[in-house]
Design an enzyme around this catalytic site. Structure first.
Site, mmCIF file in Angstrom:
data_model
loop_
_atom_site.group_PDB
_atom_site.id
_atom_site.type_symbol
_atom_site.label_atom_id
_atom_site.label_comp_id
_atom_site.label_asym_id
_atom_site.label_seq_id
_atom_site.Cartn_x
_atom_site.Cartn_y
_atom_site.Cartn_z
ATOM 1 N N ASN A 1 0.799 -1.231 0.000
ATOM 2 C CA ASN A 1 0.000 0.000 0.000
ATOM 3 C C ASN A 1 0.830 1.278 0.000
ATOM 4 O OD1 ASN A 1 -2.350 -1.491 0.020
ATOM 5 N ND2 ASN A 1 -2.488 -1.515 2.260
ATOM 6 N N LYS B 1 3.710 4.170 -1.020
ATOM 7 C CA LYS B 1 4.080 4.838 -2.262
ATOM 8 C C LYS B 1 5.434 4.358 -2.768
ATOM 9 C CE LYS B 1 5.534 9.387 -3.870
ATOM 10 N NZ LYS B 1 4.925 9.380 -5.206
ATOM 11 N N LYS C 1 5.826 2.164 -5.888
ATOM 12 C CA LYS C 1 5.819 1.000 -6.796
ATOM 13 C C LYS C 1 6.094 1.414 -8.243
ATOM 14 C CE LYS C 1 1.655 0.234 -5.129
ATOM 15 N NZ LYS C 1 1.659 1.136 -3.945
ATOM 16 N N THR C 2 5.289 2.349 -8.721
ATOM 17 C CA THR C 2 5.456 2.779 -10.114
ATOM 18 C C THR C 2 6.750 3.572 -10.286
ATOM 19 O OG1 THR C 2 3.072 2.757 -10.453
ATOM 20 C CG2 THR C 2 4.352 4.072 -11.991
ATOM 21 N N THR C 3 7.081 4.373 -9.285
ATOM 22 C CA THR C 3 8.343 5.130 -9.325
ATOM 23 C C THR C 3 9.534 4.183 -9.470
ATOM 24 O OG1 THR C 3 7.307 6.645 -7.751
ATOM 25 C CG2 THR C 3 9.648 6.934 -8.131
ATOM 26 N N ARG D 1 17.175 2.904 -15.994
ATOM 27 C CA ARG D 1 18.419 2.148 -15.857
ATOM 28 C C ARG D 1 18.674 1.304 -17.108
ATOM 29 N NH1 ARG D 1 18.793 -0.775 -10.130
ATOM 30 N NH2 ARG D 1 19.404 1.278 -9.369
ATOM 31 N N PHE E 1 -9.742 5.902 -14.871
ATOM 32 C CA PHE E 1 -10.065 5.038 -13.742
ATOM 33 C C PHE E 1 -11.391 4.313 -13.965
ATOM 34 C CE2 PHE E 1 -7.063 5.343 -10.478
ATOM 35 C CZ PHE E 1 -6.513 6.612 -10.498
ATOM 36 N N TRP F 1 -13.610 3.642 -11.835
ATOM 37 C CA TRP F 1 -14.769 4.222 -11.145
ATOM 38 C C TRP F 1 -15.240 5.499 -11.845
ATOM 39 C CZ3 TRP F 1 -10.190 3.169 -8.609
ATOM 40 C CH2 TRP F 1 -9.360 4.250 -8.342
ATOM 41 N N GLU G 1 0.320 -1.515 -12.760
ATOM 42 C CA GLU G 1 -1.045 -1.610 -12.195
ATOM 43 C C GLU G 1 -1.857 -2.781 -12.756
ATOM 44 O OE1 GLU G 1 -0.961 0.649 -9.954
ATOM 45 O OE2 GLU G 1 0.135 2.350 -10.805
HETATM 46 P P1 ATP Z 1 4.008 6.102 -7.233
HETATM 47 O O1 ATP Z 1 3.412 6.219 -8.626
HETATM 48 O O2 ATP Z 1 4.103 7.443 -6.582
HETATM 49 O O3 ATP Z 1 5.273 5.313 -7.186
HETATM 50 P P2 ATP Z 1 2.572 3.795 -6.355
HETATM 51 O O4 ATP Z 1 2.709 3.246 -7.719
HETATM 52 O O5 ATP Z 1 3.285 3.088 -5.264
HETATM 53 O O6 ATP Z 1 2.942 5.329 -6.334
HETATM 54 P P3 ATP Z 1 -0.288 3.789 -6.683
HETATM 55 O O7 ATP Z 1 -1.260 3.033 -5.865
HETATM 56 O O8 ATP Z 1 -0.096 3.368 -8.080
HETATM 57 O O9 ATP Z 1 1.082 3.840 -5.875
HETATM 58 O O10 ATP Z 1 -0.645 5.317 -6.585
HETATM 59 C C1 ATP Z 1 -0.873 6.168 -7.629
HETATM 60 C C2 ATP Z 1 -0.925 7.599 -7.154
HETATM 61 O O11 ATP Z 1 -1.377 7.691 -5.815
HETATM 62 C C3 ATP Z 1 0.424 8.301 -7.161
HETATM 63 O O12 ATP Z 1 0.214 9.640 -7.472
HETATM 64 C C4 ATP Z 1 0.913 8.161 -5.755
HETATM 65 O O13 ATP Z 1 1.790 9.199 -5.384
HETATM 66 C C5 ATP Z 1 -0.353 8.190 -4.963
HETATM 67 N N1 ATP Z 1 -0.233 7.282 -3.806
HETATM 68 C C6 ATP Z 1 0.595 6.244 -3.663
HETATM 69 N N2 ATP Z 1 0.456 5.642 -2.471
HETATM 70 C C7 ATP Z 1 -0.520 6.317 -1.838
HETATM 71 C C8 ATP Z 1 -1.144 6.208 -0.557
HETATM 72 N N3 ATP Z 1 -0.766 5.270 0.300
HETATM 73 N N4 ATP Z 1 -2.128 7.100 -0.247
HETATM 74 C C9 ATP Z 1 -2.497 8.045 -1.137
HETATM 75 N N5 ATP Z 1 -1.959 8.202 -2.351
HETATM 76 C C10 ATP Z 1 -0.982 7.367 -2.712
HETATM 77 MG MG MG Z 2 1.476 2.802 -9.215
#
Ligand code: ATP
Ligand code: MG
Length: 199
Positions: A39, A41, A43-45, A53, A94, A96, A131
């Protein structure tokens, strides 16, 4: 040499021999299946960091964005200038927002088709399925179909899967699984997602 220095030297020697042993025992060379889930933040980063890389060494990379394709994405803007990068995006926003299961499934399968092509192409060094976990969760995509494509991919190809609640078959199969743990997130304090930082 002081006692402290002697102790430090001895402990570094021990550490070095431990690290050397570990390096020597890693003899296999092949592409990896990696899952970035949880949960928190990042993953995508982390996936885009790995894309950068790989591109840095001139490898070909394919990124498939499920769900958030219609969103802005700074990395995509910057890196798509590189001819070695192909990005495929699920056209709808999305789920939703669309609120239409049939059209979501169709959009999902269309982009999955592109993913299958990348997963069968030995010239693609890294494939990111961003995702995709939600597609499995919603039942838009069959886990068997995904596992088959992953298992038959070229031996040198690495795949990164991102998203919360990764299917058990994926985490069981993966060579590397990282669970991002949320300690705190700014959004929960009412701070808006920031351009160039969060997306
Ligand atoms: P990021 O893209 O920042 O690496 P993520 O891939 O880990 O995040 P996602 O669930 O894909 O997380 O989130 C997509 C968006 O929601 C991104 O803008 C991210 O910054 C934000 N986000 C990530 N984690 C959370 C969280 N725990 N609560 C609220 N927003 C979040
Ligand atoms: Mg993500």
């Amino acid at each position: 040499m002081s006692d402290r220095e002697t102790r430090h030297k001895r402990s570094m020697q021990k550490l070095k021999s431990h690290v050397d042993d570990r390096v020597a025992s890693a003899t296999e060379q092949r592409g990896l299946l990696m899952v970035f889930t949880g949960n928190g933040k990042g993953k995508t980063t982390a996936a885009w960091g790995t894309v950068t890389r790989a591109l840095g060494y001139g490898y070909k990379v394919g990124v498939v964005q499920f769900i958030k394709g219609a969103w802005e994405c700074g990395e995509r803007e910057r890196l798509s200038e590189d001819d070695n990068l192909e990005v495929q995006v699920m056209a709808t926003g999305f789920t939703w927002e669309t609120q239409n299961r049939a059209s979501d499934i169709q959009a999902c399968l269309e982009v999955w088709h592109e993913a299958e092509r990348m997963l069968a192409d030995p010239s693609v060094y890294l494939v990111v399925l961003d995702e995709i976990t939600y597609m499995l969760k919603f039942g838009y995509l069959d886990i068997e179909r995904v596992m088959t494509a992953l298992q038959h991919r070229p031996i040198e190809q690495t795949v990164i899967i991102t998203g919360r609640n990764a299917h058990r078959d994926l985490t069981d199969r993966a060579d590397t699984v990282t669970e991002m743990q949320e300690t705190r997130h700014a959004f929960n304090s009412g701070i808006q997602a920031r351009r160039g930082i969060d997306y």
